[in-house]
Design a protein around this motif. Structure first.
Motif, PDB file in Angstrom:
ATOM      1  N   UNK A  71       0.740  -1.457   0.067  1.00  0.00           N
ATOM      2  CA  UNK A  71      -0.091   0.199   0.094  1.00  0.00           C
ATOM      3  C   UNK A  71       0.680   1.205   0.068  1.00  0.00           C
ATOM      4  N   UNK A  72       1.944   1.191   0.527  1.00  0.00           N
ATOM      5  CA  UNK A  72       3.039   2.257   0.422  1.00  0.00           C
ATOM      6  C   UNK A  72       3.526   2.703  -0.613  1.00  0.00           C
ATOM      7  N   UNK A  73       3.940   1.531  -1.668  1.00  0.00           N
ATOM      8  CA  UNK A  73       4.280   1.803  -3.065  1.00  0.00           C
ATOM      9  C   UNK A  73       3.101   2.486  -3.574  1.00  0.00           C
ATOM     10  N   UNK A  74       1.820   2.087  -3.305  1.00  0.00           N
ATOM     11  CA  UNK A  74       0.641   2.656  -4.166  1.00  0.00           C
ATOM     12  C   UNK A  74       0.450   4.042  -3.852  1.00  0.00           C
ATOM     13  N   UNK A  75       0.573   4.344  -2.612  1.00  0.00           N
ATOM     14  CA  UNK A  75       0.240   5.999  -2.278  1.00  0.00           C
ATOM     15  C   UNK A  75       1.415   6.483  -2.394  1.00  0.00           C
ATOM     16  N   UNK A  76       2.702   6.027  -2.434  1.00  0.00           N
ATOM     17  CA  UNK A  76       3.753   6.845  -3.058  1.00  0.00           C
ATOM     18  C   UNK A  76       3.594   7.364  -4.512  1.00  0.00           C
ATOM     19  N   UNK A  77       3.088   6.648  -5.186  1.00  0.00           N
ATOM     20  CA  UNK A  77       2.744   6.856  -6.600  1.00  0.00           C
ATOM     21  C   UNK A  77       1.743   7.863  -6.652  1.00  0.00           C
ATOM     22  N   UNK A  78       0.599   7.799  -5.768  1.00  0.00           N
ATOM     23  CA  UNK A  78      -0.558   8.933  -5.577  1.00  0.00           C
ATOM     24  C   UNK A  78       0.228  10.187  -5.404  1.00  0.00           C
ATOM     25  N   UNK A  79       1.392  10.204  -4.225  1.00  0.00           N
ATOM     26  CA  UNK A  79       1.835  11.601  -3.921  1.00  0.00           C
ATOM     27  C   UNK A  79       2.668  12.110  -5.264  1.00  0.00           C
ATOM     28  N   UNK A  81       1.897  11.572  -8.372  1.00  0.00           N
ATOM     29  CA  UNK A  81       1.103  12.192  -9.237  1.00  0.00           C
ATOM     30  C   UNK A  81       0.179  13.546  -8.751  1.00  0.00           C
ATOM     31  N   UNK A  82      -0.302  13.404  -7.393  1.00  0.00           N
ATOM     32  CA  UNK A  82      -1.043  14.419  -6.912  1.00  0.00           C
ATOM     33  C   UNK A  82      -0.702  15.456  -5.858  1.00  0.00           C
TER      34      UNK A  82
ATOM     35  N   UNK B  72       5.254   8.315   4.027  1.00  0.00           N
ATOM     36  CA  UNK B  72       4.970   7.560   2.888  1.00  0.00           C
ATOM     37  C   UNK B  72       6.067   7.396   1.879  1.00  0.00           C
ATOM     38  N   UNK B  76       8.603   4.605   1.434  1.00  0.00           N
ATOM     39  CA  UNK B  76       8.913   3.916  -0.128  1.00  0.00           C
ATOM     40  C   UNK B  76      10.280   3.802  -0.382  1.00  0.00           C
ATOM     41  N   UNK B 112      -1.323  -8.379  -4.646  1.00  0.00           N
ATOM     42  CA  UNK B 112      -1.838  -7.302  -3.349  1.00  0.00           C
ATOM     43  C   UNK B 112      -3.107  -7.501  -3.033  1.00  0.00           C
ATOM     44  N   UNK B 136       3.508   1.054  -8.676  1.00  0.00           N
ATOM     45  CA  UNK B 136       2.414   1.476  -7.683  1.00  0.00           C
ATOM     46  C   UNK B 136       1.027   1.459  -8.160  1.00  0.00           C
TER      47      UNK B 136
END
Lengths: 272, 272
Positions: A71-79, A81-82, B72, B76, B112, B136
């Motif tokens: 989930x950390x990798x996923x949220x990092x991607x979000x950061x 991008x966003x 995060x 990461x 996941x 991610x």
DNA sequence: CGTGCAATTGTCAAAATACGAAAATAAGCA
DNA sequence: TGCTTATTTTCGTATTTTGACAATTGCACG
């Protein structure tokens, strides 16, 4: 006796404290050992680990160990991008790096508790010596241009308590031996609008950093890291205003984003 | 009525659920709106946000909004440096990419929950069309070679319940219309040792994926993504064994790491 | 293909705390 | 300065959490 452990009053905090056990030096934890470290029963530790695993923040690896989860990798991607500062910074930095000499790097950093974190890094042309201050890494508030310019813009009461608790580190980094000296130096930094430091983090590099604000509070900094041997005062004199201008551009882009988001609810258009 | 919301029995889970509110489409939340979405009082939501902010998982931005926080990014980095599969994968992939045709990409992916996440990506020589399955990002278990080879190695009871709940998606992705067909197809994939898919995720790409195990359970997959126009059966016939060999190498490297870690407590030597 | 040991999950009553409502502060903003 | 909005406090009650212990699962090893 004074302990430097964080006082965790609530159960939710205790569960989150599990995450901070995981460091680069100790990246795998068994439930038992973590339970002991946290001072809770094994049963409770199992409960915490289970919740965090469900949330994807932890992930079991062979033989009863856990590591930080996907989930950390996923949220990092979000950061990536966003995040407003990162979005604004990325554009500006890509532009700004062209002005740098060979072997230079641009860093975008952010205040995080009582330290500074690098959140983005753009390398210039030419061969690149490794930068020790890479993305995701934390450094103290007193070392390097990047940190110092942030430090200089912290609210006075924060500064006071920082000085009380870190007098030695502050003296070591040349920020003054007394509270008055310290205040003086920071005031100068604020007036100059940018901090310059030579080899404080990486021996072969000179840093030039400008503060990034949101409203009136300091958020982070934008900095050039230049190869020391090719950097003289003339170059610094040229790049410092550029760095400051870049920081202002980032601020402007951020407030425009914010305005746009208020107008029509914050949505970033991306392939999902 | 069946709701597809997760049943969250405990307060700790509810607090962690806050994090899953933050998506790429809605990357900023105010406390009030989040409270409503979670079905808790504003007071409680403030408490959750405060805790998560203290932990660095959230970060306030102007005007009462919050975004995912710097912890995060830090974690990461830790995963990048420490994660066993990633460490093993990085080395192998750097080596393996040389065998690929121009415009190819190697992906390292991980199971996941009920989806698959890309955790690392190595681009080959030549101009690169964008890969939609970037680091991610999550994709369903039924689409693409990468996913299918993982799916094929899930335990039977998991497969059964997946089939029950996703019969349509499974039929759409050509994995069979009945449970028997589905079982048959997966069995074939397992026998082949690798999955091949054409344009299921990105139209112009062919994927070749091999499973990565830890012990007996499936962990993820290693896959080549090749430009479709330059990919024929001969090339696939050559690269499939390579992909499988790469996956085995990753497994071997991981178990060696694990053994080394047991011998002397897990410490990775890195600049801090 | 059991057997044994460690890992993990229930059970339950006592103790801790999380909860919401409303009131009190603090923080922007004009 | 006032005004609105955001955030923290307070407080009594209800709900959870907790830990000791028991029960169970799940590998690893023979």
């Amino acid at each position: 006796m004074v302990t430097n452990e964080l006082k965790l009053s609530s159960s939710g905090d205790r569960m989150l404290a599990v995450l901070s056990l995981f460091t680069i030096d100790r990246s795998e934890w068994t439930v038992d050992v973590a339970a002991e470290e946290l001072g809770v029963s094994a049963t409770t530790a199992y409960r915490y680990f289970k919740r965090l695993t469900n949330a994807g923040l932890l992930s079991p690896v062979s033989r009863a160990s856990y590591v930080l989860g996907p989930a950390i990798v996923q949220m990092d991607r979000q950061i990536q991008i966003c995040d407003p500062m990162l979005r604004a910074g990325r554009t500006v930095m890509k532009d700004l790096i062209r002005y740098a000499t060979e072997g230079s790097v641009l860093l975008l950093c952010r205040l995080f508790h009582d330290r500074v974190m690098c959140v983005h890094q753009v390398a210039g042309r030419g061969p690149l010596e490794p930068v020790s201050f890479e993305r995701g890494r934390l450094i103290p508030l007193f070392l390097g241009a990047t940190s110092k310019i942030i430090l200089a813009h912290l609210p006075p009461r924060t500064l006071k308590s920082l000085f009380m608790q870190n007098a030695v580190a502050i003296a070591d980094s040349g920020l003054g031996n007394t509270w008055d000296e310290f205040r003086q130096r920071l005031s100068t930094l604020r007036r100059d609008g940018a901090a310059v430091a030579r080899g404080e983090l990486d021996p072969g590099r000179v840093g030039i950093a400008a503060p990034i604000f949101e409203g009136h509070s300091i958020l982070g900094s934008l900095s050039f890291l230049l190869p020391a041997e090719r950097t003289d005062d003339t170059l610094i004199g040229r790049l410092a205003p550029l760095t400051i201008a870049g920081a202002r551009e980032i601020e402007r882009a951020m407030s425009q984003q914010a305005a746009a988001a208020t107008a029509s609810p914050a949505r970033v258009r991306v392939a999902r």
